[in-house]
Scaffold this motif. Structure first.
Motif, mmCIF file in Angstrom:
data_model
loop_
_atom_site.group_PDB
_atom_site.id
_atom_site.type_symbol
_atom_site.label_atom_id
_atom_site.label_comp_id
_atom_site.label_asym_id
_atom_site.label_seq_id
_atom_site.Cartn_x
_atom_site.Cartn_y
_atom_site.Cartn_z
ATOM 1 N N LEU A 72 0.808 -1.209 0.000
ATOM 2 C CA LEU A 72 0.000 0.000 0.000
ATOM 3 C C LEU A 72 0.846 1.266 0.000
ATOM 4 C CD1 LEU A 72 -2.843 -1.098 2.428
ATOM 5 C CD2 LEU A 72 -2.671 -1.363 -0.048
ATOM 6 N N SER A 73 2.018 1.222 0.640
ATOM 7 C CA SER A 73 2.874 2.409 0.631
ATOM 8 C C SER A 73 3.343 2.726 -0.786
ATOM 9 C CB SER A 73 4.084 2.185 1.546
ATOM 10 O OG SER A 73 4.850 1.066 1.110
ATOM 11 N N GLU A 74 3.530 1.688 -1.597
ATOM 12 C CA GLU A 74 3.936 1.872 -2.993
ATOM 13 C C GLU A 74 2.832 2.568 -3.784
ATOM 14 O OE1 GLU A 74 6.361 -1.134 -5.439
ATOM 15 O OE2 GLU A 74 4.272 -1.729 -5.737
ATOM 16 N N VAL A 75 1.612 2.095 -3.609
ATOM 17 C CA VAL A 75 0.481 2.702 -4.294
ATOM 18 C C VAL A 75 0.275 4.135 -3.829
ATOM 19 C CG1 VAL A 75 -2.015 2.556 -4.679
ATOM 20 C CG2 VAL A 75 -0.632 0.475 -4.669
ATOM 21 N N GLU A 76 0.444 4.346 -2.537
ATOM 22 C CA GLU A 76 0.245 5.684 -1.978
ATOM 23 C C GLU A 76 1.228 6.678 -2.578
ATOM 24 O OE1 GLU A 76 -1.029 7.315 2.404
ATOM 25 O OE2 GLU A 76 0.444 5.714 2.289
ATOM 26 N N LYS A 77 2.459 6.234 -2.853
ATOM 27 C CA LYS A 77 3.480 7.109 -3.425
ATOM 28 C C LYS A 77 3.240 7.386 -4.906
ATOM 29 C CE LYS A 77 7.196 5.556 -0.327
ATOM 30 N NZ LYS A 77 8.439 4.755 -0.261
ATOM 31 N N LEU A 78 2.627 6.441 -5.622
ATOM 32 C CA LEU A 78 2.607 6.509 -7.079
ATOM 33 C C LEU A 78 1.254 6.841 -7.701
ATOM 34 C CD1 LEU A 78 4.792 3.348 -7.861
ATOM 35 C CD2 LEU A 78 5.508 5.743 -7.985
ATOM 36 N N ALA A 79 0.169 6.402 -7.093
ATOM 37 C CA ALA A 79 -1.123 6.422 -7.784
ATOM 38 C C ALA A 79 -1.801 7.792 -7.759
ATOM 39 C CB ALA A 79 -2.052 5.374 -7.186
ATOM 40 N N ASP A 80 -2.383 8.144 -8.898
ATOM 41 C CA ASP A 80 -3.245 9.324 -8.984
ATOM 42 C C ASP A 80 -4.671 8.956 -8.616
ATOM 43 O OD1 ASP A 80 -1.236 11.137 -10.333
ATOM 44 O OD2 ASP A 80 -1.333 9.513 -11.789
ATOM 45 N N THR A 81 -5.061 7.761 -9.010
ATOM 46 C CA THR A 81 -6.416 7.263 -8.777
ATOM 47 C C THR A 81 -6.330 5.891 -8.129
ATOM 48 O OG1 THR A 81 -7.244 8.450 -10.722
ATOM 49 C CG2 THR A 81 -8.622 6.672 -9.861
ATOM 50 N N ILE A 82 -7.218 5.624 -7.178
ATOM 51 C CA ILE A 82 -7.275 4.336 -6.500
ATOM 52 C C ILE A 82 -8.590 3.649 -6.875
ATOM 53 C CG2 ILE A 82 -7.245 3.133 -4.283
ATOM 54 C CD1 ILE A 82 -4.703 4.665 -4.758
ATOM 55 N N VAL A 83 -8.502 2.382 -7.230
ATOM 56 C CA VAL A 83 -9.687 1.550 -7.471
ATOM 57 C C VAL A 83 -9.602 0.371 -6.519
ATOM 58 C CG1 VAL A 83 -10.935 0.118 -9.130
ATOM 59 C CG2 VAL A 83 -9.839 2.231 -9.903
ATOM 60 N N ILE A 84 -10.595 0.201 -5.663
ATOM 61 C CA ILE A 84 -10.604 -0.885 -4.689
ATOM 62 C C ILE A 84 -11.672 -1.895 -5.083
ATOM 63 C CG2 ILE A 84 -10.916 -1.531 -2.273
ATOM 64 C CD1 ILE A 84 -10.023 1.245 -1.474
ATOM 65 N N ILE A 85 -11.261 -3.158 -5.225
ATOM 66 C CA ILE A 85 -12.182 -4.224 -5.603
ATOM 67 C C ILE A 85 -12.322 -5.201 -4.449
ATOM 68 C CG2 ILE A 85 -10.351 -5.598 -6.706
ATOM 69 C CD1 ILE A 85 -12.462 -6.479 -8.783
ATOM 70 N N LYS A 86 -13.536 -5.637 -4.205
ATOM 71 C CA LYS A 86 -13.825 -6.600 -3.140
ATOM 72 C C LYS A 86 -14.872 -7.575 -3.644
ATOM 73 C CE LYS A 86 -15.597 -6.962 1.586
ATOM 74 N NZ LYS A 86 -16.156 -6.221 2.751
ATOM 75 N N ASN A 87 -14.567 -8.871 -3.566
ATOM 76 C CA ASN A 87 -15.495 -9.910 -4.002
ATOM 77 C C ASN A 87 -16.024 -9.661 -5.414
ATOM 78 O OD1 ASN A 87 -15.262 -11.203 -1.501
ATOM 79 N ND2 ASN A 87 -16.923 -9.997 -0.622
#
Length: 297
Positions: A190-205
Motif C-alpha cells: 500500500l505504501s507503494e500505491v500511496e506514493k505513485l497512484a493518482d487514482t485508486i480503485v478498490i475491488i472486493k469480491n
C-alpha cells in the motif's frame, strides 16, 4: 484526458462462481491507477481479461479503443506487462533471456535495458535456476520498463524485491508517468500505491467498492484521531462513525467520519480532554477499514 483502458460493466463467472460483477473503471494517458484488493478479490481476473487471456461474460473492455479479445495482437504491440510471479527457462542465463525478449518485441530500447540492468543490480551471467524470486522478477521488470509502450500493466510487480529495488521501480514509474504513459498498478504494497497512484480503485469480491483520487478516498474516513481524557472512553464503541477503535486506559485512537464529528466531540468534551491529535489516515488504514468492516476493539 485520453482513455487508454476502458472497462464497463465487466462480468466474468467460473461455473456458478461470479468472479467479476459489473466492474467499471478507466486508465488515462499520464495517469497511474492503483488497483487494490486482497487475494481472490478479482484483480488478476480483471487483468487477464484485459490481456485477452480470458473471455468476458458481459460488458465491454477496450484498450486504445479496441476490443481486447478481437484486437489482441495489435494491442499487445503497444503494451508492457509484468506478472506477479515470473517463470523463465532454468538453463538460460538472465542476459540471454532478456536478449530473447528484446528480439520478440520491436520496441525495446537496448540502451535503457542496459541502464536498468545496472540500476536493478542484476547479474546477467547466472542461469535462471540460480536466481531468487526477486531476481526472476527483475527479468520481467527490466524487459517491460525497457519497452517503448503506451500502456504498462503491473500485477504485483515488486513481489520478492528488497526496498532498494522497490525504490528503483517507483522511480521508473514516475518517469513513465511524466512521459505521458498510462499505468495500471495492481499491488498489495500500500505504501507503494500511496506514493505513485493518482487514482485508486478498490475491488472486493468481484465488485468495485471505491474509486477516486487518494484524497477523495481519505475523505471517506476523514480523520484519524488520538485522544486522552480524564474519564474512560469505552462509550466510543457505540458510535457508528467511529472505526478501527483502540483503547488503552483513557487514551483512544480511531478513524472518525465527517458525519460523526459533532456527536463524538461532545462525548469527548464531557470526559474532559487532556490531549487530542488529528491527521489524515494512511492508505493502509483506509484499506483495512474498507475490508475489515471497521471492526472495533
Amino acid at each position: 484526458m485520453t482513455e487508454m483502458i476502458k472497462i464497463e460493466n465487466l462480468k466474468k463467472s467460473f461455473g456458478k462462481f461470479q468472479a467479476l460483477k459489473d466492474v467499471t473503471f478507466t486508465v488515462n494517458a499520464g495517469e497511474v491507477v492503483g488497483f487494490l484488493g486482497p487475494n481472490g478479490s478479482g484483480k488478476s481476473t480483471t487483468i487477464r481479461t484485459l490481456l485477452g487471456l480470458l473471455r468476458r461474460d458481459g460488458g465491454t473492455v477496450t484498450i486504445f479503443d479496441q476490443d481486447v479479445f478481437t484486437a489482441t495482437d495489435a494491442i499487445h504491440e503497444k503494451i508492457a506487462y509484468v506478472p506477479g510471479e515470473t517463470n523463465v527457462w532454468d538453463n538460460m542465463r538472465g542476459g540471454d533471456i532478456l536478449a530473447l525478449f528484446a528480439k520478440l518485441r520491436k520496441n525495446v530500447n537496448l540502451d535503457k535495458q542496459a541502464e536498468l540492468i545496472k540500476a536493478f543490480n542484476f547479474d546477467v551471467n547466472k542461469k535462471s535456476k540460480a536466481y531468487s524470486k526477486g531476481n526472476k522478477q527483475k527479468i520481467a521488470l527490466i524487459s517491460a520498463l525497457a519497452t517503448e509502450a503506451d500502456l504498462y500493466i503491473f500485477d504485483e510487480p515488486t513481489s520478492g524485491l528488497d526496498p532498494l529495488m522497490e525504490n528503483v521501480f517507483q522511480n521508473e514509474v514516475k518517469r513513465l508517468k511524466k512521459a505521458g504513459k498510462a499505468i495500471l498498478l495492481s499491488s498489495q504494497i500500500l505504501s507503494e500505491v500511496e506514493k505513485l497512484a493518482d487514482t485508486i480503485v478498490i475491488i472486493k469480491n468481484g465488485e468495485i467498492i471505491e474509486r477516486g483520487s487518494l484524497q477523495e478516498l481519505k475523505s471517506i474516513t476523514q480523520s484519524k484521531m488520538s485522544v486522552t481524557t480524564k474519564s474512560e472512553l469505552t462509550g466510543l464503541r457505540e458510535f457508528s462513525s467511529v472505526s478501527q477503535l483502540q483503547i488503552s486506559g483513557n487514551t483512544a485512537t480511531f478513524l472518525l467520519d465527517d458525519a460523526g464529528i459533532t456527536a463524538v466531540m461532545s462525548y469527548l468534551a464531557a470526559r474532559e480532554i487532556i490531549k487530542i491529535e488529528t491527521q489524515k489516515p494512511t492508505l493502509d488504514e483506509l484499506f483495512m477499514d474498507k475490508y475489515e468492516g471497521g471492526e472495533q476493539a
